[in-house]
Design an enzyme around this catalytic site. Structure first.
Site: not given
Length: 464
Positions: A244, A283, A287, A340
């Site tokens: 990420d 990815d 996060d 997301r």
């Protein structure tokens, strides 16, 4: 992961570490102490060392003090302002203010010993993978041989891949991870200088620390050189990637502000397919996971990405995540994001005054309602492409309550929960997240959000 007691003490004073920073910086020919930097920012001269040190004593107002790198999160501005608040490296002495212009210098600046406040100023674009993927390959690894060994016509779909080429792929991936991941210490501010500062291919790991600020950077997503083929992922298998752009893992008091997260020169549309599946090399962009808590993400741009922002990464992580993952998202732009934005598990998440520009193809959802989540989504603006139903904005992953009010879709007030439940009667969501956000310093009319966010969000915009 929890509070770093040494970090908390360093924020409010303590012994000043200086000589070691200068010595290590010189040894690696790396980060330049602020006192030596002859740069300009936003068209004006940067303060010299004495002024920089003095700025650390300046009264804080709203978004910051006398210069962007000395900025602190204002009182009441989201979850990261709770308790002791978030000041990052704003109190750094001159020898702990370092200017970097290469990835190696950046890593060295963050590796300097001590948890006393530090400021790392990023000049230009730092490239974490300038040497190319070949630099990470283990001897004997060959992608053509990998494709031949695990072709579904040969390997099938019943078991995960294993054998020499998979071992070499994993070892190569580990080498890339070591090169592109960098840990951000406690009491740190990372700030881009001017309008074109950024990081390409790097992964910022904010892990197990307290009090971090990241501002004014364009973060181009890391490109995984060695994605793994998983024939058991779904009906027809899938390529899975790592890395990420930024991970907040078990950390507290983190302010992420005025950054642009993007796939840059390598959007998914540019990637090839193998075995009939997209060779996915990205990815997430951000996060926030594993006990992370008290995070504010404001005035950022998240653009042109698939799996973008995840808050809580496992339904089984209740032991670390329950009662934490408190995150505020405000005045962010989510443009052409597939899903997301965010997906939430466990956390009390306050998402208000964000603008979601939803693509016409490949769109899955924006707000994911997951395990024990308590999402409040209020006064956001959604611009949906023609043919995209408003009911898709919400996605039910697990039964959990959600509060939606005052949101506008294509310029009109829409009850997101009602339209979702009407369009997806098999995935009915419950109303009322069970809490009322109070940490908001500015709430704009949703009709004004597209203009405000469009003009002020992202890297290269004036910091206040």
């Amino acid at each position: 992961m929890g509070h770093n007691g040494k970090a908390r003490g360093a924020r409010h004073g303590g012994k000043v570490w200086a000589a070691g920073a200068v010595a290590l910086a010189a040894a690696v020919a790396g980060p330049v102490p602020y006192a030596q930097a002859e740069q300009t920012e936003q068209g004006g001269p940067v303060a010299r060392a004495g002024q920089a040190e003095q700025a650390g004593q300046t009264e804080r107002r709203g978004y910051g003090a006398s210069s962007p790198e000395r900025g602190v999160l204002g009182a009441g501005d989201g979850w990261a302002s709770e308790g002791t608040g978030t000041t990052g490296g704003s109190a750094a002495v001159a020898s702990r203010v370092l200017t970097v212009s290469t990835w190696e210098e950046f890593r060295a600046a963050l590796a300097l010993p001590g948890t006393e406040p530090r400021i790392v100023r990023v000049m230009g674009t730092l490239d974490a993978t300038a040497a190319g993927c070949a630099a990470f390959e283990e001897p004997g690894y060959d992608f053509g041989a990998y494709l031949a060994a695990y072709d579904p016509e040969v390997w099938g779909y019943e078991k995960e891949v294993s054998g020499p080429q998979e071992d070499l792929r994993a070892a190569s991936a580990a080498r890339q991870g070591q090169a592109i991941k960098v840990k951000v210490p406690a009491n740190t501010t990372i700030v881009g200088v001017g309008r074109s500062a950024g990081i390409t291919g790097g992964s910022l790991q904010i892990t197990g620390v307290d009090n971090v600020i990241v501002r004014n950077l364009t973060l181009e997503s890391p490109l995984d050189c060695f994605p793994q083929w998983d024939p058991t992922d779904g009906v027809t298998g899938a390529w899975n990637s790592e890395y990420d752009s930024m991970v907040v893992y078990g950390s507290t008091h983190v302010w992420i502000d005025h950054n642009t997260f993007t796939d840059g020169a390598h959007p998914d549309s540019s990637l090839p397919s193998y075995y009939g599946e997209l060779y996915q090399r990205h990815d997430g962009e951000l996060d926030i996971v594993r006990g992370a808590d008290l995070v504010t993400a404001s005035w950022n741009v998240f653009a042109d990405h698939d799996k973008t922002l995840m808050i809580g990464n496992s339904d089984s992580a209740g032991a670390t995540d329950r009662g934490k993952l408190r995150v505020t998202l405000h005045h962010n732009l989510f443009r052409n994001v597939v899903e997301r934005a965010p997906r939430v598990r466990f956390g009390k998440v306050d998402a208000y005054n964000n603008h979601f520009v939803v693509p016409g193809s490949a769109y899955a959802y924006s707000l994911g309602i997951g395990q024990e989540s308590q999402l409040v989504a209020e006064k956001n603006a959604f611009t949906l492409a023609e043919g995209v139903p408003a009911g898709k904005i919400l996605k039910k992953w697990k039964d959990a309550p959600v509060t939606t009010s005052g949101n506008f879709v294509n310029g009109r007030a829409v009850d997101l929960l009602a339209v979702h439940n009407a369009e997806f009667p098999g995935e009915v969501l419950r109303a009322d997240a069970g809490w009322t956000p109070t940490l908001r310093v500015r709430v704009d009319r949703p009709q004004a959000v597209p203009g405000l966010v469009g003009h002020r969000a992202g890297a290269g915009r004036a910091l206040r």
